[in-house]
Design an enzyme around this catalytic site. Structure first.
Site, mmCIF file in Angstrom:
data_model
loop_
_atom_site.group_PDB
_atom_site.id
_atom_site.type_symbol
_atom_site.label_atom_id
_atom_site.label_comp_id
_atom_site.label_asym_id
_atom_site.label_seq_id
_atom_site.Cartn_x
_atom_site.Cartn_y
_atom_site.Cartn_z
ATOM 1 N N ARG A 24 0.811 -1.217 0.000
ATOM 2 C CA ARG A 24 0.000 0.000 0.000
ATOM 3 C C ARG A 24 0.848 1.273 0.000
ATOM 4 O O ARG A 24 0.369 2.356 -0.292
ATOM 5 C CB ARG A 24 -0.928 -0.002 1.231
ATOM 6 C CG ARG A 24 -2.048 -1.008 1.137
ATOM 7 C CD ARG A 24 -2.743 -1.231 2.479
ATOM 8 N NE ARG A 24 -2.004 -2.143 3.329
ATOM 9 C CZ ARG A 24 -2.378 -2.499 4.567
ATOM 10 N NH1 ARG A 24 -3.475 -1.993 5.097
ATOM 11 N NH2 ARG A 24 -1.652 -3.340 5.269
ATOM 12 N N GLY A 83 1.682 -13.588 6.465
ATOM 13 C CA GLY A 83 0.894 -12.957 7.512
ATOM 14 C C GLY A 83 1.658 -12.775 8.818
ATOM 15 O O GLY A 83 2.744 -13.326 9.009
ATOM 16 N N ARG A 136 24.832 24.320 6.828
ATOM 17 C CA ARG A 136 24.971 22.960 6.310
ATOM 18 C C ARG A 136 25.927 22.158 7.200
ATOM 19 O O ARG A 136 26.568 22.719 8.088
ATOM 20 C CB ARG A 136 25.476 23.029 4.865
ATOM 21 C CG ARG A 136 24.404 23.573 3.914
ATOM 22 C CD ARG A 136 24.967 23.818 2.539
ATOM 23 N NE ARG A 136 25.657 22.650 2.029
ATOM 24 C CZ ARG A 136 26.612 22.689 1.087
ATOM 25 N NH1 ARG A 136 26.978 23.838 0.566
ATOM 26 N NH2 ARG A 136 27.181 21.581 0.674
#
Ligand code: UD1
Ligand code: CA
Length: 456
Positions: free
Chosen positions: A17, A82, A318
């Site tokens: 997903r 699962g 930075r």
């Protein structure tokens, strides 16, 4: 005697997903992989035996989980069948025999020590399975907790739930504590007769009950158990993380005028009495000391800001920027891998990279350290109490001594000794009375152009 505990982190899922080229547990929250947050939570609950179940991107996931003091042993789940199947990938670790087995998901990065402890307390109190649940107005996708008379009867996955069960708003947070002595026996009984054809860890609840055992659910705040399956949920989790950390920082004495516009990294350290103005972004590796001010719209990463220093507005620090106490880096300045000494000022439109700027020096507007020749990087050293005039280019490697003065507009290619003045530009010439002559010539040119146009 203290109860022993094994934590198992499940991180082998396909992350379908998430629609990503990498496992979702590697996606960053607050600048660090989700999975590292989970390991950190285990560490803060003093759990040191951790089994990690990996599948996709196994090596990278294992590496991201090996943070701090926790020793993580990885187990490969070869097929994704699962959550119940995934836990059994760590069979060898479970078989070592623990009082508590704690299953956590790699995709719930907001988890803290408190619910982990509550789950274990539930086991200590004599329950066989303890599930941490949460209430949510939008339970879509989560497994629902079916509770009767104070005991947990079953967990029903969204896909398998009836219309009525889907109305339940009490959800499985994915954190489950199992009696370590019974764990393997219980886990081996999980089947896959469900909508997804997967081995659901959640079936453990009904299994333990059918064997006369007891399962309970304990409620924890939704925020801590929010799971990440999609990019939209990732952004939501980031938001929750940011809110939580800003709040902690403000309670610890950091001022933020518009906290909702300030973005922190997992390791951002802001001392007491630091003021952060609106719209500031902190990348990883930042430490800001007491009394410093980070003005609006600054971007700070891998930097140390000394006590009482000021940064911005619109400054960029930075990695390797190290600002001394009471120094100033002002608007539209960029500092990289450079030390700015105590009280030194770099106030406007300047780039300082691969450099040392001594205490009390003043770097004029538009100064650039030319640190890169297209192949190599070179150092610029500026002593203490030096003055660099505006719009100077300091071509590295180059050294400017203590107390030296660089004339504005200079291109400095040779070292400047202490207390010397360096001019690195063409000398100015004066031509008395020449301006009207030039102006007349320009006017004539303009008229000539107009005539040509009219003739066209
Ligand atoms: C799971 C729970 C659900 C709960 C929700 C909470 C089950 C069956 N469902 O659903 O009840 O409400 O989490 O967020 O447990 N994983 C593996 N191997 C696998 C499958 C999954 O390691 O074969 C890992 C994933 O990487 C992930 C975790 O297990 O970290 C959970 O898997 P996921 O597919 O996200 O489960 P959900 O559908 O969210
Ligand atoms: Ca999930």
């Amino acid at each position: 005697m203290e109860r022993t505990c094994l934590a198992i982190i499940l991180a082998a899922g396909e992350s379908t997903r998430m629609k990503s080229a990498m496992s979702k547990v590697l996606h960053p929250v607050a600048g660090r992989p989700m999975i590292s947050h989970v390991v950190e939570a285990l560490a803060s609950a003093s759990i040191s035996d951790v089994a990690l179940v990996v599948g996709r991107d196994a090596e990278a996931v294992s590496a991201a989980a090996s943070t701090g003091s926790v020793t993580v042993t990885s187990f490969l789940q070869k097929e994704r069948l699962g959550t119940g199947h995934a836990v059994l990938a760590a069979r060898e670790a479970i078989a070592r025999g623990y009082d508590d087995v704690l299953v956590v998901f790699g995709d719930t990065p907001l988890i803290t020590a408190a619910p982990l402890k509550e789950a274990r307390d539930g086991l200590a109190a004599g329950n066989d399975v303890v599930v941490i649940g949460f209430q949510t107005p939008d339970p879509t996708g989560y497994g629902r907790l079916i509770v009767e008379d104070g005991t947990l009867v079953a967990i029903r996955e969204h896909k398998d739930a009836t219309e009525e069960e889907r109305r339940i708003t009490y959800c499985n947070g994915g954190l489950m504590a199992i009696d370590g002595r019974r764990a393997l026996d219980l886990l081996d009984r999980i089947g896959n007769a469900n909508a997804k054809g997967e081995y659901y860890l959640t079936d453990l609840v009904e299994i333990v009950r059918s064997l006369g055992g007891r399962a309970i659910a304990v409620e924890a705040p939704e925020e801590e158990l929010t799971g990440c399956n999609t990019r939209a949920e990732l952004a939501y989790i980031e938001r929750l993380w940011q809110q939580r950390r800003r709040h902690e920082m403000m309670l610890a004495g950091v001022s933020m005028i518009a906290p909702e516009t300030v973005f922190l990294s997992w390791d951002t350290e802001l001392a007491q009495d630091v003021l952060v103005e609106p719209h500031v972004v902190f990348g990883p590796g930042v430490r800001v000391e007491s009394g410093a001010i980070i003005h609006a719209f600054s971007h700070v990463e891998g930097a140390h800001v000394g006590a009482g220093a000021t940064v911005g507005p619109f400054a960029r620090l930075r990695p390797g920027a190290d600002l001394g106490p009471k120094s100033k880096v002002g608007n539209f300045c960029e500092v990289k891998k450079a030390e700015i000494g105590a009280g030194a000022k770099v106030n406007h439109l300047t780039y300082i990279g691969d450099a040392f700027v001594g205490a009390g020096s003043n770097i004029g507007a538009g100064t650039i350290t030319c640190n890169y020749d297209g192949v190599n990087k070179h150092l610029t050293r500026i002593g203490a109490n030096a003055f660099v005039g505006s719009n100077s280019s300091l071509v590295a490697p180059v050294t400017i001594g203590d107390g030296a003065l660089v004339a504005s507009g200079s291109v400095i290619t040779d070292d400047v000794p202490a207390d010397a003045v360096a001019f690195g530009r063409a000398r100015q010439e004066i031509k008395p009375g020449r301006a009207p002559v030039l102006r007349e010539r320009y006017e004539a040119e303009k008229t000539a152009k107009k005539k040509v146009k009219a003739a066209d």
